[in-house]
Scaffold this motif. Sequence first.
Motif, PDB file in Angstrom:
ATOM      1  N   VAL A  60     -11.303  -2.472 -47.966  1.00 44.57           N
ATOM      2  CA  VAL A  60     -10.293  -3.767 -48.184  1.00 44.57           C
ATOM      3  C   VAL A  60      -9.527  -3.521 -49.167  1.00 44.57           C
ATOM      4  O   VAL A  60      -8.245  -3.666 -49.419  1.00 44.57           O
ATOM      5  CB  VAL A  60     -11.104  -5.093 -47.785  1.00 44.57           C
ATOM      6  N   MET A  61     -10.206  -3.267 -50.511  1.00 40.12           N
ATOM      7  CA  MET A  61      -9.518  -3.322 -51.650  1.00 40.12           C
ATOM      8  C   MET A  61      -8.486  -1.998 -51.714  1.00 40.12           C
ATOM      9  O   MET A  61      -7.413  -2.183 -52.261  1.00 40.12           O
ATOM     10  CB  MET A  61     -10.726  -3.154 -52.673  1.00 40.12           C
ATOM     11  N   GLU A 118     -10.374 -17.728 -50.592  1.00 38.58           N
ATOM     12  CA  GLU A 118      -9.709 -18.556 -51.108  1.00 38.58           C
ATOM     13  C   GLU A 118      -8.368 -18.874 -50.294  1.00 38.58           C
ATOM     14  O   GLU A 118      -8.133 -19.792 -50.108  1.00 38.58           O
ATOM     15  CB  GLU A 118      -8.976 -18.005 -52.553  1.00 38.58           C
ATOM     16  N   ALA A 119      -7.897 -17.780 -49.650  1.00 35.76           N
ATOM     17  CA  ALA A 119      -6.772 -18.034 -48.656  1.00 35.76           C
ATOM     18  C   ALA A 119      -7.298 -17.961 -47.407  1.00 35.76           C
ATOM     19  O   ALA A 119      -6.266 -18.452 -46.519  1.00 35.76           O
ATOM     20  CB  ALA A 119      -5.874 -16.526 -48.867  1.00 35.76           C
ATOM     21  N   CYS A 120      -8.321 -18.020 -47.221  1.00 32.10           N
ATOM     22  CA  CYS A 120      -8.817 -18.154 -45.809  1.00 32.10           C
ATOM     23  C   CYS A 120      -8.425 -17.187 -44.745  1.00 32.10           C
ATOM     24  O   CYS A 120      -7.827 -17.598 -43.645  1.00 32.10           O
ATOM     25  CB  CYS A 120      -8.901 -19.553 -45.205  1.00 32.10           C
ATOM     26  N   GLU A 121      -8.127 -16.030 -45.232  1.00 32.86           N
ATOM     27  CA  GLU A 121      -7.634 -14.937 -44.265  1.00 32.86           C
ATOM     28  C   GLU A 121      -8.503 -13.885 -43.945  1.00 32.86           C
ATOM     29  O   GLU A 121      -9.248 -13.418 -44.959  1.00 32.86           O
ATOM     30  CB  GLU A 121      -6.285 -14.416 -44.883  1.00 32.86           C
ATOM     31  N   ARG A 122      -8.598 -13.492 -42.743  1.00 31.36           N
ATOM     32  CA  ARG A 122      -9.278 -12.441 -42.343  1.00 31.36           C
ATOM     33  C   ARG A 122      -8.548 -11.008 -42.190  1.00 31.36           C
ATOM     34  O   ARG A 122      -7.466 -10.928 -42.047  1.00 31.36           O
ATOM     35  CB  ARG A 122      -9.663 -12.704 -40.831  1.00 31.36           C
ATOM     36  N   TYR A 123      -9.270  -9.895 -42.766  1.00 29.73           N
ATOM     37  CA  TYR A 123      -8.656  -8.805 -43.122  1.00 29.73           C
ATOM     38  C   TYR A 123      -8.959  -8.009 -41.617  1.00 29.73           C
ATOM     39  O   TYR A 123      -9.984  -8.015 -41.043  1.00 29.73           O
ATOM     40  CB  TYR A 123      -9.142  -7.824 -44.107  1.00 29.73           C
ATOM     41  N   ALA A 124      -7.847  -7.137 -41.150  1.00 29.00           N
ATOM     42  CA  ALA A 124      -7.923  -6.553 -39.640  1.00 29.00           C
ATOM     43  C   ALA A 124      -6.777  -5.431 -39.977  1.00 29.00           C
ATOM     44  O   ALA A 124      -5.724  -5.621 -39.876  1.00 29.00           O
ATOM     45  CB  ALA A 124      -7.477  -7.420 -38.557  1.00 29.00           C
TER      46      ALA A 124
END
Length: 145
Positions: free
Chosen positions: A49-50, A107-113
Amino acid sequence: MRFLSSLLMSVVAAGFLAMSPAFAQSLLAKDVKPSGLTLTQSKQVLRVVMKHERYKVASPKLWIDGPWLTDGKPVVSGYYHFGVIYVTNTQGHYAVNTSTGDVWDVEACERYAFPALLEIQKRISLKTGKELASDDDARSQLGCP
């Protein structure tokens, strides 16, 4: 000339995208146990992800802090929580689900996809027998609004 430049950039970009699934397959193809990801494997997923987010992961000034624990246990059951630190500044807080490889910016409450991550998650799910939680369920687990 401008057309050739654009074409070359498209070919180079396609090459990088083509490499991503191969990278994803080799990353966690070994030793994912039915019980889920180890701490080291969870950090590997976070590094994917990074890289996707264009962090300079090779920099010795950038490091992953964690996992964060409360009373010796994960902050949220089933997730490892990490901070990404550059020198002394926190760049973000992330949670990695140990059963699915689901990664959230907490922090942003976002899922990575994205394709490389989805390939990794598919391989993890095959080993653990667990599927990604719905967006609402995962948000609830992580305490997101």
